[in-house]
Design a protein around this motif. Structure first.
Motif, PDB file in Angstrom:
ATOM      1  N   GLN A   1      -5.430  13.306  13.970  1.00 33.31           N
ATOM      2  CA  GLN A   1      -5.029  12.267  14.923  1.00 33.31           C
ATOM      3  C   GLN A   1      -3.522  12.051  14.800  1.00 33.31           C
ATOM      4  OE1 GLN A   1      -8.328   9.082  14.310  1.00 33.31           O
ATOM      5  NE2 GLN A   1      -7.745   9.047  16.456  1.00 33.31           N
ATOM      6  N   ASN A   2      -2.808  12.740  15.648  1.00 34.20           N
ATOM      7  CA  ASN A   2      -1.346  12.727  15.593  1.00 34.20           C
ATOM      8  C   ASN A   2      -0.806  11.307  15.823  1.00 34.20           C
ATOM      9  OD1 ASN A   2       1.153  14.034  15.329  1.00 34.20           O
ATOM     10  ND2 ASN A   2       1.399  14.123  17.531  1.00 34.20           N
ATOM     11  N   GLY A   3       0.124  10.905  14.974  1.00 29.75           N
ATOM     12  CA  GLY A   3       0.772   9.605  15.140  1.00 29.75           C
ATOM     13  C   GLY A   3       0.013   8.428  14.552  1.00 29.75           C
ATOM     14  N   CYS A   4      -1.150   8.701  13.949  1.00 33.40           N
ATOM     15  CA  CYS A   4      -1.998   7.602  13.458  1.00 33.40           C
ATOM     16  C   CYS A   4      -1.970   7.425  11.939  1.00 33.40           C
ATOM     17  CB  CYS A   4      -3.436   7.803  13.921  1.00 33.40           C
ATOM     18  SG  CYS A   4      -3.603   7.742  15.729  1.00 33.40           S
ATOM     19  N   ALA A   5      -1.110   8.173  11.261  1.00 31.68           N
ATOM     20  CA  ALA A   5      -1.025   8.044   9.801  1.00 31.68           C
ATOM     21  C   ALA A   5      -0.559   6.643   9.411  1.00 31.68           C
ATOM     22  CB  ALA A   5      -0.074   9.087   9.236  1.00 31.68           C
ATOM     23  N   VAL A   6      -1.099   6.161   8.297  1.00 30.30           N
ATOM     24  CA  VAL A   6      -0.677   4.888   7.722  1.00 30.30           C
ATOM     25  C   VAL A   6       0.234   5.195   6.531  1.00 30.30           C
ATOM     26  CG1 VAL A   6      -1.454   2.806   6.516  1.00 30.30           C
ATOM     27  CG2 VAL A   6      -2.765   3.687   8.453  1.00 30.30           C
ATOM     28  N   PHE A   7       1.380   4.521   6.471  1.00 28.19           N
ATOM     29  CA  PHE A   7       2.346   4.730   5.392  1.00 28.19           C
ATOM     30  C   PHE A   7       2.327   3.522   4.470  1.00 28.19           C
ATOM     31  CE2 PHE A   7       3.641   7.222   9.031  1.00 28.19           C
ATOM     32  CZ  PHE A   7       3.825   8.486   8.449  1.00 28.19           C
ATOM     33  N   LEU A   8       2.110   3.779   3.185  1.00 29.28           N
ATOM     34  CA  LEU A   8       1.922   2.706   2.208  1.00 29.28           C
ATOM     35  C   LEU A   8       3.008   2.724   1.137  1.00 29.28           C
ATOM     36  CD1 LEU A   8      -1.893   3.327   1.664  1.00 29.28           C
ATOM     37  CD2 LEU A   8      -0.917   1.408   2.921  1.00 29.28           C
ATOM     38  N   ASP A   9       3.439   1.536   0.732  1.00 29.16           N
ATOM     39  CA  ASP A   9       4.369   1.381  -0.384  1.00 29.16           C
ATOM     40  C   ASP A   9       3.650   0.630  -1.503  1.00 29.16           C
ATOM     41  OD1 ASP A   9       6.931   2.459   0.617  1.00 29.16           O
ATOM     42  OD2 ASP A   9       6.741   0.860   2.110  1.00 29.16           O
ATOM     43  N   TYR A  10       3.918   1.026  -2.741  1.00 29.57           N
ATOM     44  CA  TYR A  10       3.335   0.338  -3.898  1.00 29.57           C
ATOM     45  C   TYR A  10       4.420  -0.466  -4.593  1.00 29.57           C
ATOM     46  CZ  TYR A  10       0.818  -0.397  -8.293  1.00 29.57           C
ATOM     47  OH  TYR A  10       0.207  -0.956  -9.392  1.00 29.57           O
ATOM     48  N   ASP A  11       4.154  -1.766  -4.792  1.00 32.65           N
ATOM     49  CA  ASP A  11       5.163  -2.644  -5.402  1.00 32.65           C
ATOM     50  C   ASP A  11       4.813  -3.029  -6.840  1.00 32.65           C
ATOM     51  OD1 ASP A  11       3.102  -4.458  -5.153  1.00 32.65           O
ATOM     52  OD2 ASP A  11       4.129  -5.773  -3.720  1.00 32.65           O
ATOM     53  N   GLY A  12       3.844  -2.324  -7.423  1.00 32.54           N
ATOM     54  CA  GLY A  12       3.410  -2.642  -8.772  1.00 32.54           C
ATOM     55  C   GLY A  12       2.205  -3.559  -8.801  1.00 32.54           C
ATOM     56  N   PHE A  13       1.879  -4.148  -7.645  1.00 36.66           N
ATOM     57  CA  PHE A  13       0.719  -5.035  -7.542  1.00 36.66           C
ATOM     58  C   PHE A  13      -0.232  -4.571  -6.444  1.00 36.66           C
ATOM     59  CE2 PHE A  13      -1.140  -8.744  -5.287  1.00 36.66           C
ATOM     60  CZ  PHE A  13      -2.061  -9.115  -6.261  1.00 36.66           C
ATOM     61  N   GLN A  14       0.314  -4.227  -5.283  1.00 33.86           N
ATOM     62  CA  GLN A  14      -0.517  -3.831  -4.148  1.00 33.86           C
ATOM     63  C   GLN A  14       0.115  -2.669  -3.392  1.00 33.86           C
ATOM     64  OE1 GLN A  14      -0.632  -7.347  -1.682  1.00 33.86           O
ATOM     65  NE2 GLN A  14       1.346  -6.911  -0.740  1.00 33.86           N
ATOM     66  N   TYR A  15      -0.750  -1.958  -2.664  1.00 31.37           N
ATOM     67  CA  TYR A  15      -0.304  -0.912  -1.741  1.00 31.37           C
ATOM     68  C   TYR A  15      -0.402  -1.532  -0.352  1.00 31.37           C
ATOM     69  CZ  TYR A  15      -1.465   2.073  -5.745  1.00 31.37           C
ATOM     70  OH  TYR A  15      -1.549   2.638  -6.995  1.00 31.37           O
ATOM     71  N   SER A  16       0.682  -1.476   0.413  1.00 27.17           N
ATOM     72  CA  SER A  16       0.628  -2.065   1.748  1.00 27.17           C
ATOM     73  C   SER A  16       1.481  -1.266   2.713  1.00 27.17           C
ATOM     74  CB  SER A  16       1.095  -3.521   1.716  1.00 27.17           C
ATOM     75  OG  SER A  16       2.430  -3.598   1.251  1.00 27.17           O
ATOM     76  N   GLY A  17       1.069  -1.296   3.977  1.00 26.87           N
ATOM     77  CA  GLY A  17       1.831  -0.582   4.975  1.00 26.87           C
ATOM     78  C   GLY A  17       1.102  -0.554   6.303  1.00 26.87           C
TER      79      GLY A  17
END
Length: 194
Positions: free
Chosen positions: A122-138
């Motif tokens: 599914q082109n364009g539908c990727a979710v990008f996540l950042d980890y801050d040491g507590f949670q992954y969010s994006g």
């Protein structure tokens, strides 16, 4: 020794393995649904498939109303990979003949007969996540995940993952930017079933 294949490192960091662990399991929004009428009681089941594949991790995802668990309305495969220090992405794939895989979260061997090349990206539908040491969010990138469901032009997804809790806010908009589906108040909160 670091082996690179398809441009991705085969070494998996502790943060990556933790994200994989936190994302897999059986989750439910029952608690949220009991407290807020605008949310349905939904089951979310995710299992690591093809563990022998060395790059990233493939996850089968199945969502259904708790009242009809054998009639999922969402079945996908996610490809989780590490992009850099504390940064991850989850690519989304459509499964051909997905009705054959209902309940595959109980038995990953159902995927023995297919591989990643049978899936539709599914082109364009990727979710990008950042980890801050507590949670992954994006989230997905703005307006890149095209959708025609219920008059939509594009869909967005916002994700937050902590130990035992996965929050997911899916919305879609028409060409004028008006929301056409998805809850308006905030994310679905899925808690893992112990």
């Amino acid at each position: 020794i670091l082996i690179v294949s398809f441009g991705y490192s085969q070494e998996k960091s502790e943060d990556f393995l933790q994200l994989l662990d936190w994302m897999t399991g059986e989750f439910s929004s029952a608690e949220q649904a009991a407290n807020e009428a605008t949310y349905d009681d939904i089951t979310l089941k995710m299992i690591h498939i093809w563990p022998e594949k060395k790059t990233g991790a493939w996850i089968y995802v199945e969502q259904a109303l708790a009242s009809s668990p054998n009639q999922p309305y969402f079945q996908r495969v996610y490809f989780l990979r590490e992009m850099g220090d504390g940064q991850f992405s989850s690519d989304i794939y459509i499964i051909p003949e997905q009705e054959k895989f209902i309940g595959a979260w109980k038995d990953a061997s159902l995927f023995v007969e297919v591989d990643q090349f049978d899936l539709k990206y599914q082109n364009g539908c990727a979710v990008f996540l950042d980890y801050d040491g507590f949670q992954y969010s994006g989230s997905t990138n703005a307006e890149t995940c095209k959708s025609s469901l219920q008059g939509a032009s594009y869909a967005t997804s916002e994700i937050k993952v902590t130990k035992g809790v996965l929050e997911s806010w899916e919305r879609a908009y028409d060409a004028e930017g008006n929301q056409v589906w998805g809850v308006e108040k905030g994310a679905y909160v899925f808690k893992i079933n112990d």
